[in-house]
Design an enzyme around this catalytic site. Sequence first.
Site, mmCIF file in Angstrom:
data_model
loop_
_atom_site.group_PDB
_atom_site.id
_atom_site.type_symbol
_atom_site.label_atom_id
_atom_site.label_comp_id
_atom_site.label_asym_id
_atom_site.label_seq_id
_atom_site.Cartn_x
_atom_site.Cartn_y
_atom_site.Cartn_z
ATOM 1 N N GLY A 60 -5.587 18.916 -28.036
ATOM 2 C CA GLY A 60 -6.156 19.278 -26.951
ATOM 3 C C GLY A 60 -4.785 19.670 -26.096
ATOM 4 O O GLY A 60 -4.886 18.961 -25.081
ATOM 5 N N SER A 90 -19.809 16.167 -15.334
ATOM 6 C CA SER A 90 -20.339 14.782 -16.354
ATOM 7 C C SER A 90 -19.713 14.018 -16.661
ATOM 8 O O SER A 90 -20.439 13.337 -17.644
ATOM 9 C CB SER A 90 -20.295 15.240 -18.346
ATOM 10 O OG SER A 90 -19.189 15.981 -18.120
ATOM 11 N N ASP A 96 -2.710 21.857 -24.365
ATOM 12 C CA ASP A 96 -3.120 23.197 -23.312
ATOM 13 C C ASP A 96 -1.874 22.684 -22.549
ATOM 14 O O ASP A 96 -1.020 23.338 -21.399
ATOM 15 C CB ASP A 96 -4.298 23.276 -22.479
ATOM 16 C CG ASP A 96 -4.770 22.175 -21.779
ATOM 17 O OD1 ASP A 96 -5.055 20.752 -22.179
ATOM 18 O OD2 ASP A 96 -4.570 21.701 -20.641
ATOM 19 N N SER A 132 -6.611 4.843 -16.874
ATOM 20 C CA SER A 132 -6.949 5.298 -16.665
ATOM 21 C C SER A 132 -8.664 4.424 -16.214
ATOM 22 O O SER A 132 -9.902 5.290 -14.898
ATOM 23 C CB SER A 132 -6.799 6.837 -16.604
ATOM 24 O OG SER A 132 -7.651 6.964 -18.174
ATOM 25 N N GLU A 189 -1.016 13.848 -23.435
ATOM 26 C CA GLU A 189 -2.913 13.986 -23.745
ATOM 27 C C GLU A 189 -3.316 13.855 -25.044
ATOM 28 O O GLU A 189 -2.669 13.962 -25.850
ATOM 29 C CB GLU A 189 -3.041 15.542 -23.162
ATOM 30 C CG GLU A 189 -1.701 16.983 -23.925
ATOM 31 C CD GLU A 189 -1.632 17.813 -23.102
ATOM 32 O OE1 GLU A 189 -2.790 17.657 -22.305
ATOM 33 O OE2 GLU A 189 -1.407 18.784 -23.397
ATOM 34 N N LYS A 194 -11.123 7.411 -10.580
ATOM 35 C CA LYS A 194 -11.471 8.475 -9.351
ATOM 36 C C LYS A 194 -11.866 8.885 -7.886
ATOM 37 O O LYS A 194 -12.498 9.611 -7.462
ATOM 38 C CB LYS A 194 -12.342 9.945 -10.307
ATOM 39 C CG LYS A 194 -12.020 9.787 -12.081
ATOM 40 C CD LYS A 194 -11.757 11.091 -11.569
ATOM 41 C CE LYS A 194 -11.831 12.602 -13.133
ATOM 42 N NZ LYS A 194 -11.553 11.898 -13.959
#
Length: 324
Positions: A210, A80, A212, A306, A206, A55
């Site tokens: 989830g 968060s 999606d 990651s 993923e 990140k």
Amino acid sequence: MPDTALSYHDVELAAERLAGAAHRTPVLTSSTADARTGGTLFFKCENFQRMGAFKFRGAYNAIAKFDAAQRAAGVLTYSSGNHAQAIALSARLAGIRSTIIMPLDAPALKVKATREYGGEVVTYDRYTEDREEIGRRLSQERGMTLVPPYDHPDVIAGQGTAAKELFEETGPLDILLVCLGGGGLLAGCALAARALSPHCKVIGVEPEAGNDGQQSLRKGEIVHIAVPRTIADGAMVTHVGAHNFEVIRRAVDEIVTVSDAQLVQTMAYFAERMKMIVEPTGCLAAAAALHGVVDVKGKRVGILVSGGNVDLARFAELVATASA
Ligand SMILES: *Cc1c(COP(=O)(O)O)cnc(C)c1O
């Protein structure tokens, strides 16, 4: 639909901005992993990146593009997790102010780390308040520029530098496995793969709870789901971003899922065999290869690891269940 078509050139420009600021993280191999899967695996270890996750790349790239007025007012975000720390650290390095909107019940450790990097933490009640609304209000009141966790071209381009470094080190690959939350890392890495290894199959991974992203890719439009219950806290998103999906639909081949149990076993594998601490979300891509969700036999495979930010007590608790 976003009007900006992101390209690999944006990733190259991000790499220039990040030079000297971000770590060029190691690419590790494991003969045990190769023997177990029948493939040749290259682990790009962003758990060793500054603040413990990729990140930093996207946050730093976005802030590096600020003009004088934006720098004077500072940067704002909501998160968060790792993006909060990434923004706080990047802002400090740029010498500008940062405000991070975090839920009242965010892990104390993460709030503490964000404050230690110099970020001002504003809390909200995640059950009664809307963080995006608070973000918009604060950015208007204070003139601060909002840099969201994934749905932003500069964030995507920054994250793509991780895969750029990987391909520069390994040469072309057959398969690239990348974890998927909101799609910042996957979209950026897919841009790098298309340019540096055109025949490489790019696969997003993923959590099973989830999927999606998988549904969205199949349907050709962004699918929204309820907040998934998974130990992969960095991938607890309800939908991929718009800028992210624009890239994912044209540059990603497939999206697969792995279970929480497979993530825990992968955490234990990393600790035991490769002597490193990887957070649950950081294990998504590796779990797909190690557990045969993606067949990597005879293939040269890049795996994005990651991040490594996990509370030690939580780590111990999870890993204890894996070896049972
Ligand atoms: C944010 C995060 C992810 C998911 O990244 P997206 O860009 O939102 O898809 C995965 N792993 C870790 C460690 C993260 O911090």
